[in-house]
Design an enzyme around this catalytic site. Structure first.
Site, short mmCIF file in Angstrom:
data_model
loop_
_atom_site.label_atom_id
_atom_site.label_comp_id
_atom_site.label_asym_id
_atom_site.label_seq_id
_atom_site.Cartn_x
_atom_site.Cartn_y
_atom_site.Cartn_z
N ASP A 218 -37.63 -32.88 24.79
CA ASP A 218 -37.55 -33.01 23.34
C ASP A 218 -36.66 -31.90 22.76
O ASP A 218 -36.75 -30.74 23.18
CB ASP A 218 -38.98 -32.87 22.79
CG ASP A 218 -39.09 -33.21 21.33
OD1 ASP A 218 -38.82 -34.36 20.98
OD2 ASP A 218 -39.46 -32.32 20.53
N GLU A 278 -36.54 -28.56 43.62
CA GLU A 278 -37.50 -28.25 44.69
C GLU A 278 -38.31 -29.49 45.06
O GLU A 278 -39.00 -29.50 46.05
CB GLU A 278 -38.48 -27.17 44.23
CG GLU A 278 -37.86 -25.80 44.05
CD GLU A 278 -38.83 -24.86 43.33
OE1 GLU A 278 -40.07 -25.06 43.39
OE2 GLU A 278 -38.33 -23.92 42.68
C1 GLC Z 1 -37.78 -35.18 18.60
C2 GLC Z 1 -38.76 -36.33 18.69
C3 GLC Z 1 -39.29 -36.58 17.32
C4 GLC Z 1 -40.00 -35.35 16.83
C5 GLC Z 1 -39.08 -34.14 16.88
C6 GLC Z 1 -39.84 -32.87 16.73
O1 GLC Z 1 -36.68 -35.51 17.87
O2 GLC Z 1 -38.15 -37.43 19.28
O3 GLC Z 1 -40.14 -37.68 17.29
O4 GLC Z 1 -40.44 -35.54 15.52
O5 GLC Z 1 -38.42 -34.06 18.12
O6 GLC Z 1 -40.59 -32.63 17.90
#
Ligand code: GLC
Length: 567
Positions: A218, A278
């Site tokens: 993310d 790994e």
């Molecule tokens: C990313 C995720 C989204 C979230 C953001 C903050 O963009 O896909 O859904 O709100 O990160 O974590």
């Protein structure tokens, strides 16, 4: 080594991800296994056969970790446990074992840019004094002005409002500020602190040892912030740093985005890649909104990410020139670093592509469609969306599908404010309706109850479905020639049979006219007609088409795609 892990050690296919079709599950909305109106891991386990039938290679799960759910799970309070909303670690293991037996790998979401404000580390930071090691885990700063009552800089939150919140110190007085590029409940970690780096090494190993096939990372382009946290000329709220139409130079983009795509992030990428290496055949796919694509490609390749989401392609119009340009740019940018491109149209943050393609004027990322917005044309959007997916799935590289697109599900575009949960809605006072419209529970059995079989609970699931979902329910589409579900199944089956994901792409202008676009991959011609008149098809065996009565007509109509095995 666990039993699950043993099954994953398939050296002959160690690079399976290069051509894989990966299906995104949004756990809140896939299927509810315990009747509380919220999707969960048991619901997924119970319905896994449907995904094996669809023909996917792997599942990427949006977060199911412990979380107060202020941003639907992207606010994690314990990275090594499952939120009771979704089940337990035992439920996870059960799901993983069944998926493994069905030949489906499991990828989990890692959220390293920020945690929840309820995470033990942030709670400890609040209790500890200014300058303490606990505070150093996050981005605390003194405020500006005589009394420190002004934000430390002018950065804005992606969800609206400014990117800083002020805390009350343990002595009861107003004190320092902390940075949150997203919601105030999502404090950013301090990635310059080796303790944060070590902490996440442990999180990675925890899930890898449990047998996951890898991670979707993310906000992979966040984490590191420019030294000194400088003000910007104009604060941006875009994940990609700017809107495409802003036409910024690279220098302007960099000036405007001191928290996106900093060169130091590469150190983290490399460190994680070493950890994954790994473990034989694991994968890491970055949500790195770094544009243009040739910059994004520097995140991928030997020693760094295996893949990143191709957000350039995601927003390419369903138009001949836009498709050609985006595919060329993608193959060139990723080809240069020896990586496969990925292809994706929908996810939990953007308007479902059948609804995007049904809009006359585009809608920017994160803004959503609400009851007062211009509404998409459902039939036009579905037709274009199916044609676009069929065009995409013939391309070499990895493909990502978002749950429900195999049913042709539209966005919920008239969701009332009272149901909305996306922080964007709250932080902009409803000005940006946010992303709830693409996160609505899936319809499984038409009319079986109000949620069309998503849950056994009476009434709605956690978000109500629009009335149209009754028509799109999975049971109505199974075995129905021409249904979107059967189309997706055929596309995935033929893609696998001809190994198109690992194929050799070439444009085929000899099969095009001014309204159509064609390419050949491993002897399969993929031909799309965008608009205008029907086109006569070349000789060959029709493998699959979005226009299911094509065999009778022998012509491809507008906004339709066909795959032909050339003779
Ligand atoms: C990313 C995720 C989204 C979230 C953001 C903050 O963009 O896909 O859904 O709100 O990160 O974590």
């Amino acid at each position: 080594m666990s039993e699950n892990e043993l099954l994953y050690v398939t050296k002959e296919n160690a690079e399976w991800w290069r051509s894989a079709v990966i299906y995104q599950i949004y756990p809140r909305s896939f299927a509810d296994g315990n009747g509380d109106g919220m999707g969960d891991l048991k619901g997924v386990t119970d319905r896994l056969e449907s995904l094996a039938e669809l023909g996917i290679d792997a599942i990427w799960f949006s977060p199911f970790f412990k979380s107060p759910q202020k941003d639907a799970g992207y606010d994690v309070s314990d990275y090594k446990d499952i939120d009771p909303l979704f089940g337990t670690l035992h439920d996870f293991d059960t799901m993983l074992a069944k998926a493994t037996k069905l030949g489906i790998r499991i990828i989990v979401d890692l959220v390293p840019n920020h945690s929840s404000d309820q995470h033990a580390l942030f709670q400890a930071a609040l209790k500890a004094p200014k300058g303490s090691p606990e505070r150093e885990m996050y981005m605390f700063r003194d405020g500006k002005g005589l009394f420190g009552n002004k934000e430390p800089n002018n950065w804005k939150s992606v969800f609206g409002g400014n990117a800083w919140s002020r805390i009350t110190e343990p002595n009861g007085k107003k004190g320092q500020w902390y940075l949150h590029i997203f919601d105030a409940s999502q404090p950013d970690f301090n990635w310059d602190n080796p303790k944060v780096v070590e902490y996440f090494d442990g999180v990675l190993r925890f899930w890898l040892d449990r047998g996951v096939a890898g991670f979707r990372i993310d906000v992979a382009h966040g984490m590191k912030k420019r030294k000194g946290l400088p003000d910007t000329k104009k604060a941006s709220t875009e994940m990609g740093g700017a809107k495409a139409e802003d036409q910024m130079t690279i220098e302007e983009l960099e000036e405007q985005n001191p928290f996106w795509g900093q060169p130091e992030v590469h150190e983290i990428n490399k460190r994680w890649r070493k950890i994954l290496d790994e473990y034989d055949d694991r994968v890491m796919c970055g949500e790195a909104w770094i544009m243009p694509l040739n910059r994004m490609a520097s995140w991928v390749g030997p020693g760094e990410y295996h893949q990143t989401f191709n957000f350039g392609y995601m927003f390419a119009d369903w138009k001949k020139e836009a498709q050609r340009k985006s595919i060329n740019e993608s193959l060139e940018a990723f080809g240069k670093v020896g990586a496969p491109s990925t292809w994706v149209f929908s996810n939990h943050d953007v308007i479902r592509h059948v609804s995007r393609f049904g809009m006359v004027n585009g809608v920017p990322q994160g803004d959503g469609i609400g009851p007062n917005s211009e509404q998409p044309d459902e039939a036009v959007g579905l037709r274009k969306g199916r044609a676009a997916t069929a065009f995409m799935l013939g391309l070499p590289g990895g493909a990502y599908l978002y749950q429900g697109e195999e049913l042709g599900l539209p966005e919920h575009t008239t969701l009332e404010g009272k149901y909305r949960e996306d922080p964007t809605w709250f932080r902009t006072n409803g000005e940006r309706v946010g992303r709830d419209g693409c996160r609505v529970p899936l319809p499984w059995e038409s009319g079986s109850n109000e949620s069309n079989g998503f849950s056994t609970k009476t009434g709605n699931g956690w978000l109500p479905q629009p009335g149209s979902y009754k028509r799109y329910a999975r049971d109505l589409q199974v075995g129905q020639p021409g249904s979107t579900l059967e189309l997706y199944k055929s596309l995935l089956k033929i893609r696998k049979a001809h190994d198109l994901g690992a194929g050799n792409f070439a444009w085929a202008p000899e099969f095009e006219n001014e309204n159509s676009l064609a390419y050949v991959n491993k002897g399969v011609l993929v031909l799309a007609n965008f608009d205008g008149h029907p086109i006569t098809l070349p000789a060959g065996e029709i493998l699959v088409t979005t226009q299911h009565d094509l065999r009778v007509e022998g012509e491809l109509e507008h906004d339709q795609t066909v795959w032909i095995k050339l003779s």
